[in-house]
Scaffold this active site. Sequence first.
Site, PDB file in Angstrom:
ATOM      1  N   LYS A 195       0.851  -1.248   0.056  1.00  0.00           N
ATOM      2  CA  LYS A 195       0.022  -0.006   0.087  1.00  0.00           C
ATOM      3  C   LYS A 195       0.756   1.229   0.078  1.00  0.00           C
ATOM      4  O   LYS A 195       1.890   1.342   1.029  1.00  0.00           O
ATOM      5  CB  LYS A 195      -0.915  -0.018   1.106  1.00  0.00           C
ATOM      6  CG  LYS A 195      -1.885   1.350   1.097  1.00  0.00           C
ATOM      7  CD  LYS A 195      -2.866   1.374   2.383  1.00  0.00           C
ATOM      8  CE  LYS A 195      -3.445   2.562   2.649  1.00  0.00           C
ATOM      9  NZ  LYS A 195      -4.696   2.335   3.644  1.00  0.00           N
ATOM     10  N   LYS A 248      -1.989  -1.685  -4.065  1.00  0.00           N
ATOM     11  CA  LYS A 248      -2.726  -0.549  -3.855  1.00  0.00           C
ATOM     12  C   LYS A 248      -1.913   0.966  -4.019  1.00  0.00           C
ATOM     13  O   LYS A 248      -0.883   0.867  -3.399  1.00  0.00           O
ATOM     14  CB  LYS A 248      -3.713  -0.339  -2.470  1.00  0.00           C
ATOM     15  CG  LYS A 248      -4.430   0.901  -2.415  1.00  0.00           C
ATOM     16  CD  LYS A 248      -4.961   0.662  -0.964  1.00  0.00           C
ATOM     17  CE  LYS A 248      -5.786   1.955  -0.713  1.00  0.00           C
ATOM     18  NZ  LYS A 248      -6.245   2.114   0.689  1.00  0.00           N
TER      19      LYS A 248
HETATM   20  C1  PBG Z   1      -7.382   3.411   5.497  1.00  0.00           C
HETATM   21  C2  PBG Z   1      -7.493   3.194   3.923  1.00  0.00           C
HETATM   22  C3  PBG Z   1      -7.341   4.293   2.910  1.00  0.00           C
HETATM   23  C4  PBG Z   1      -7.924   3.712   1.676  1.00  0.00           C
HETATM   24  C5  PBG Z   1      -8.327   2.319   2.035  1.00  0.00           C
HETATM   25  N1  PBG Z   1      -8.092   1.930   3.474  1.00  0.00           N
HETATM   26  C6  PBG Z   1      -6.916   5.332   3.082  1.00  0.00           C
HETATM   27  C7  PBG Z   1      -5.533   6.155   3.438  1.00  0.00           C
HETATM   28  O1  PBG Z   1      -4.689   5.053   3.714  1.00  0.00           O
HETATM   29  O2  PBG Z   1      -5.320   6.971   3.410  1.00  0.00           O
HETATM   30  C8  PBG Z   1      -7.912   4.205   0.687  1.00  0.00           C
HETATM   31  C9  PBG Z   1      -9.064   3.941  -0.410  1.00  0.00           C
HETATM   32  C10 PBG Z   1      -9.434   4.696  -1.565  1.00  0.00           C
HETATM   33  O3  PBG Z   1      -8.688   5.623  -1.962  1.00  0.00           O
HETATM   34  O4  PBG Z   1     -10.208   4.183  -2.441  1.00  0.00           O
HETATM   35  N2  PBG Z   1      -6.059   3.437   5.934  1.00  0.00           N
END
Ligand code: PBG
Length: 325
Positions: A195, A248
């Site tokens: 991520k 992601k």
């Molecule tokens: C929580 C999380 C996030 C997303 C999914 N889970 C946001 C972040 O890390 O700031 C992003 C999902 C999206 O942008 O569609 N940590």
Amino acid sequence: MFPKVRMRRLRRTSKIREVVKETVLTKNDLIYPIFVKEGIKNSELIDAMPGQLRFSLSNVVKEAEEIASLGIPAIILFGIPENKDDEASSAYDRDGIVQQAVRSIKEWLGSNLLVMTDVCLCQYTSHGHCGIIQGNEILNDPTLKILSKVAVSHAEAGADVVAPSAMIDGQVQAIRNALDEAGFADIAIMAYSAKHASCFYGPFRDAVYSTPSFGDRRSYQMDYSNPNEAMREVQLDINEGADIVMIKPALAYLDLIYRVKKEFKLPVAAYNVSGEYSMIKACAERGFIDEKAAVLEVLTAMKRAGADMILTYFAKDVARWISEK
Ligand code: PBG
């Protein structure tokens, strides 16, 4: 006669194009992310994500039922709590918003819909970071305990899959151990393994009010410049017991989806994130591109790269388009 090999032979008619098609997007590839907000009566529109809603608890079951009836196999739930604190205690409350939503959806739909939950703290902490803080530092090991409690509380409510997204080292192993000890050895973990710290989460943070009150997430989320590090993250999560690994965002990270699928033979998820969604929406609204064509092109590209499943806010549209065909 030149040329002997004529590639256009297999492109002549729509039928011949159908039979030679190598990558086909199906409804079974789709996971629909939904937002559920505590303390509201009516669902609210999300400004930065046209067409998406923050559902009230009373409306979320209806939505889940519609998703299941469209033939989408799975949802992933994101909670928006009424109360935030430094410990993210509303994240593991037995009667927290996600726990309540999971219980009612499962009660109504049972095995007709796979229910996944996002396991993170940022929506639940007063400072908006994904872990426990001390000063300006995000602490690793104390956060593991909280994440484990969150995952177990989701499993107790009936979640089928938990999806840790905090990018805290050791989170998959901590959660696996906690689930096993609590009697949930059958609950799968979909790890947000690679991520990245990305600007493409902007609309999501608007949707769930989780913009950090200080600093940014670069001390835990990955630097998008580092593909080898992404491979290590994935390897570690597999060692720690992940059942599904995720890349992601997706669109600007197709190389990583490809590499991960090639190297590791386990299911790979791609998250077509909020910014990727809103980019297409905004462009289509202004008439610059055709929305349906754009969505099908980018999602097919994710699948072509190696994704076995795609988390996407377009899931309902895609399911309808596939049914109409
Ligand atoms: C929580 C999380 C996030 C997303 C999914 N889970 C946001 C972040 O890390 O700031 C992003 C999902 C999206 O942008 O569609 N940590």
